[in-house]
Design an enzyme around this catalytic site. Structure first.
Site, PDB file in Angstrom:
ATOM      1  N   SER A 231       0.821  -1.226   0.000  1.00 48.80           N
ATOM      2  CA  SER A 231       0.000   0.000   0.000  1.00 48.80           C
ATOM      3  C   SER A 231       0.842   1.257   0.000  1.00 48.80           C
ATOM      4  O   SER A 231       1.723   1.421   0.837  1.00 48.80           O
ATOM      5  CB  SER A 231      -0.859   0.078   1.270  1.00 48.80           C
ATOM      6  OG  SER A 231      -1.784  -0.931   1.310  1.00 48.80           O
TER       7      SER A 231
ATOM      8  N   HIS B 196      -3.765  -0.268  -4.769  1.00 47.53           N
ATOM      9  CA  HIS B 196      -3.191  -1.520  -5.276  1.00 47.53           C
ATOM     10  C   HIS B 196      -3.562  -1.621  -6.750  1.00 47.53           C
ATOM     11  O   HIS B 196      -4.583  -2.205  -7.110  1.00 47.53           O
ATOM     12  CB  HIS B 196      -3.749  -2.726  -4.518  1.00 47.53           C
ATOM     13  CG  HIS B 196      -3.298  -2.807  -3.098  1.00 47.53           C
ATOM     14  ND1 HIS B 196      -2.239  -3.585  -2.698  1.00 47.53           N
ATOM     15  CD2 HIS B 196      -3.737  -2.190  -1.987  1.00 47.53           C
ATOM     16  CE1 HIS B 196      -2.058  -3.446  -1.400  1.00 47.53           C
ATOM     17  NE2 HIS B 196      -2.963  -2.610  -0.947  1.00 47.53           N
TER      18      HIS B 196
ATOM     19  N   HIS C 270      -5.819  -9.674  -1.244  1.00 47.37           N
ATOM     20  CA  HIS C 270      -5.768  -9.970   0.189  1.00 47.37           C
ATOM     21  C   HIS C 270      -6.880 -10.940   0.584  1.00 47.37           C
ATOM     22  O   HIS C 270      -7.931 -10.982  -0.054  1.00 47.37           O
ATOM     23  CB  HIS C 270      -5.952  -8.682   1.000  1.00 47.37           C
ATOM     24  CG  HIS C 270      -4.939  -7.624   0.714  1.00 47.37           C
ATOM     25  ND1 HIS C 270      -5.054  -6.769  -0.353  1.00 47.37           N
ATOM     26  CD2 HIS C 270      -3.790  -7.287   1.349  1.00 47.37           C
ATOM     27  CE1 HIS C 270      -4.008  -5.957  -0.374  1.00 47.37           C
ATOM     28  NE2 HIS C 270      -3.227  -6.239   0.644  1.00 47.37           N
TER      29      HIS C 270
ATOM     30  N   TYR D 218      -8.703 -10.428   3.072  1.00 52.46           N
ATOM     31  CA  TYR D 218      -9.861  -9.629   3.501  1.00 52.46           C
ATOM     32  C   TYR D 218     -10.761  -9.208   2.335  1.00 52.46           C
ATOM     33  O   TYR D 218     -11.848  -8.678   2.551  1.00 52.46           O
ATOM     34  CB  TYR D 218      -9.438  -8.408   4.334  1.00 52.46           C
ATOM     35  CG  TYR D 218      -8.595  -7.364   3.643  1.00 52.46           C
ATOM     36  CD1 TYR D 218      -9.108  -6.539   2.646  1.00 52.46           C
ATOM     37  CD2 TYR D 218      -7.264  -7.180   4.008  1.00 52.46           C
ATOM     38  CE1 TYR D 218      -8.327  -5.588   2.021  1.00 52.46           C
ATOM     39  CE2 TYR D 218      -6.475  -6.226   3.393  1.00 52.46           C
ATOM     40  CZ  TYR D 218      -7.013  -5.444   2.400  1.00 52.46           C
ATOM     41  OH  TYR D 218      -6.232  -4.503   1.779  1.00 52.46           O
ATOM     42  N   GLU D 219     -10.327  -9.453   1.117  1.00 49.49           N
ATOM     43  CA  GLU D 219     -11.195  -9.195  -0.043  1.00 49.49           C
ATOM     44  C   GLU D 219     -12.058 -10.420  -0.353  1.00 49.49           C
ATOM     45  O   GLU D 219     -12.744 -10.446  -1.371  1.00 49.49           O
ATOM     46  CB  GLU D 219     -10.346  -8.861  -1.275  1.00 49.49           C
ATOM     47  CG  GLU D 219      -9.597  -7.545  -1.164  1.00 49.49           C
ATOM     48  CD  GLU D 219      -8.572  -7.374  -2.287  1.00 49.49           C
ATOM     49  OE1 GLU D 219      -8.999  -7.154  -3.429  1.00 49.49           O
ATOM     50  OE2 GLU D 219      -7.364  -7.488  -2.021  1.00 49.49           O
TER      51      GLU D 219
ATOM     52  N   ALA E   6       2.795  -2.203   4.019  1.00 46.90           N
ATOM     53  CA  ALA E   6       2.593  -1.159   5.018  1.00 46.90           C
ATOM     54  C   ALA E   6       2.141  -1.867   6.285  1.00 46.90           C
ATOM     55  O   ALA E   6       1.349  -2.800   6.220  1.00 46.90           O
ATOM     56  CB  ALA E   6       1.515  -0.196   4.542  1.00 46.90           C
TER      57      ALA E   6
ATOM     58  N   MET F 268      -1.834  -6.930   7.086  1.00 49.77           N
ATOM     59  CA  MET F 268      -2.844  -7.832   6.525  1.00 49.77           C
ATOM     60  C   MET F 268      -2.368  -8.531   5.249  1.00 49.77           C
ATOM     61  O   MET F 268      -3.200  -8.935   4.421  1.00 49.77           O
ATOM     62  CB  MET F 268      -4.121  -7.030   6.232  1.00 49.77           C
ATOM     63  CG  MET F 268      -4.634  -6.253   7.427  1.00 49.77           C
ATOM     64  SD  MET F 268      -6.031  -5.209   6.996  1.00 49.77           S
ATOM     65  CE  MET F 268      -6.097  -4.114   8.430  1.00 49.77           C
ATOM     66  N   SER F 269      -1.059  -8.685   5.069  1.00 53.40           N
ATOM     67  CA  SER F 269      -0.563  -9.283   3.820  1.00 53.40           C
ATOM     68  C   SER F 269       0.742 -10.040   4.052  1.00 53.40           C
ATOM     69  O   SER F 269       1.077 -10.381   5.185  1.00 53.40           O
ATOM     70  CB  SER F 269      -0.334  -8.164   2.787  1.00 53.40           C
ATOM     71  OG  SER F 269       0.757  -7.358   3.168  1.00 53.40           O
TER      72      SER F 269
ATOM     73  N   ASN G  97       2.233   3.751  10.763  1.00 54.28           N
ATOM     74  CA  ASN G  97       1.462   4.342  11.860  1.00 54.28           C
ATOM     75  C   ASN G  97       1.676   3.552  13.149  1.00 54.28           C
ATOM     76  O   ASN G  97       2.033   2.374  13.096  1.00 54.28           O
ATOM     77  CB  ASN G  97      -0.041   4.310  11.516  1.00 54.28           C
ATOM     78  CG  ASN G  97      -0.509   2.894  11.210  1.00 54.28           C
ATOM     79  OD1 ASN G  97      -0.336   2.395  10.097  1.00 54.28           O
ATOM     80  ND2 ASN G  97      -1.047   2.224  12.205  1.00 54.28           N
TER      81      ASN G  97
ATOM     82  N   HIS H 222      -6.647   4.898   6.335  1.00 49.60           N
ATOM     83  CA  HIS H 222      -5.971   4.355   5.150  1.00 49.60           C
ATOM     84  C   HIS H 222      -5.205   5.479   4.444  1.00 49.60           C
ATOM     85  O   HIS H 222      -4.124   5.253   3.902  1.00 49.60           O
ATOM     86  CB  HIS H 222      -7.019   3.727   4.220  1.00 49.60           C
ATOM     87  CG  HIS H 222      -6.440   3.001   3.038  1.00 49.60           C
ATOM     88  ND1 HIS H 222      -5.486   2.000   3.150  1.00 49.60           N
ATOM     89  CD2 HIS H 222      -6.675   3.125   1.706  1.00 49.60           C
ATOM     90  CE1 HIS H 222      -5.172   1.553   1.948  1.00 49.60           C
ATOM     91  NE2 HIS H 222      -5.873   2.220   1.053  1.00 49.60           N
TER      92      HIS H 222
HETATM   93  N1  HPA Z   1      -2.815  -2.546  11.336  1.00 51.87           N
HETATM   94  C1  HPA Z   1      -2.940  -3.479  10.373  1.00 51.87           C
HETATM   95  N2  HPA Z   1      -2.506  -3.284   9.122  1.00 51.87           N
HETATM   96  C2  HPA Z   1      -1.913  -2.113   8.832  1.00 51.87           C
HETATM   97  C3  HPA Z   1      -1.757  -1.102   9.794  1.00 51.87           C
HETATM   98  C4  HPA Z   1      -2.246  -1.332  11.119  1.00 51.87           C
HETATM   99  O1  HPA Z   1      -2.140  -0.477  12.029  1.00 51.87           O
HETATM  100  N3  HPA Z   1      -1.130  -0.055   9.173  1.00 51.87           N
HETATM  101  C5  HPA Z   1      -0.908  -0.444   7.887  1.00 51.87           C
HETATM  102  N4  HPA Z   1      -1.383  -1.691   7.674  1.00 51.87           N
END
Ligand code: HPA
Length: 263
Positions: free
Chosen positions: A23, A54, A76, A78-79, A106, A199-200, A223, A235
């Protein structure tokens, strides 16, 4: 029969290294000496993602003089995809003859000693999504060194020498998402030994390992995880921080990739 149907230009390409951009990190593609790009939809059998940031393009080009294939965008779990689908790019890379992959993502910070905007080398992972691209086989693949020690040593040394940055290194926890974590979940992840969460990447790493590829993986720490900072996660923030960090990654890979070819 091969899993993927390739356009002719991809069939004859013979890249040495495969890179997956996470991302906000797609900007690296603008810095690449590009030869040709393909939409994922042009490659028969490759799933196409649906997430903003993406793009779903595979680029051929050179980086530091080495032929690379760069996947801009991934699918992903989650999709609504399976872990096997999420790992398709690794099987495509393998079909292209690639033996070394660099995975990027990310991630949120779980270890409060880490800093947003910095990169973290992944030394190991926690598969907390509890799904595997290897469901149905091959079974019982060793996972004691998923992320190549050799490649990690190289990236650490190059980062210090070139960017003047001591690369952080730690454990990446893979969670399903698509929502970010609660503060209680971030505390739980820390207790379990995670340094970052995302998440990847893990399905791809498991798949690439099973195919005998060498793996380097880097998280862009975009973050603080929930509860570690006062403001809510977005996001947009993840994308912004990723964009700024892409240039640093490019500088690192430009010199590390030719060196990877030599070890
Ligand atoms: N949590 C999960 N996935 C992420 C985060 C997060 O804080 N930041 C970027 N991808």
């Amino acid at each position: 029969m091969s899993e993927f149907t390739l356009p002719a230009a991809l069939k004859s390409a013979k890249p040495a290294i495969g890179i997956v951009l996470g991302s906000g990190l797609g900007g690296l593609v603008d810095l690449l000496d590009k030869a040709k790009s393909f939409d994922y939809a042009e490659i028969g059998g490759l799933p196409v993602g649906s997430v903003e940031g993406h793009a779903g393009k595979l680029h051929l080009g050179t980086l530091g003089g080495v032929k690379v294939a760069v996947a801009q965008g991934r699918v992903h779990v989650y999709e609504g995809r399976s872990a096997r689908e999420a790992a398709s790019m690794m099987r495509l890379f393998h079909q292209l003859g690639i033996g070394t992959v660099v995975l990027t993502n990310a991630a949120g910070i779980v270890n409060a000693n880490l800093k947003p905007g910095r990169w973290m080398l992944i030394s190991d992972h926690l598969n907390l999504a509890r799904q595997s691209p290897l469901t149905g086989g091959p079974h019982f693949i060793d996972q004691s060194e998923v992320y190549s020690v050799e490649l990690r040593n190289l990236l650490r040394a190059e980062s210090l020498e070139l960017v003047g940055v001591k690369l952080a290194e730690g454990i990446y926890a893979w969670v399903n998402g698509p929502e970010y974590e609660t503060p209680a979940e971030v505390r739980m992840l820390r207790t379990l030994g995670a340094d970052a969460v995302g998440m990847s990447t893990v399905p791809e790493a498991i798949q690439a390992r099973a195919l005998g590829m060498r793996i380097a993986a880097l998280s862009c720490l975009t973050n603080y995880g929930a509860g570690l900072s006062a403001h809510p996660l977005s996001h947009e923030e993840v994308m912004e921080v990723g964009k700024a960090a892409a240039k640093e990654l490019f500088t690192l890979l430009e010199s590390a990739i030719p060196a990877m070819e030599e070890i």
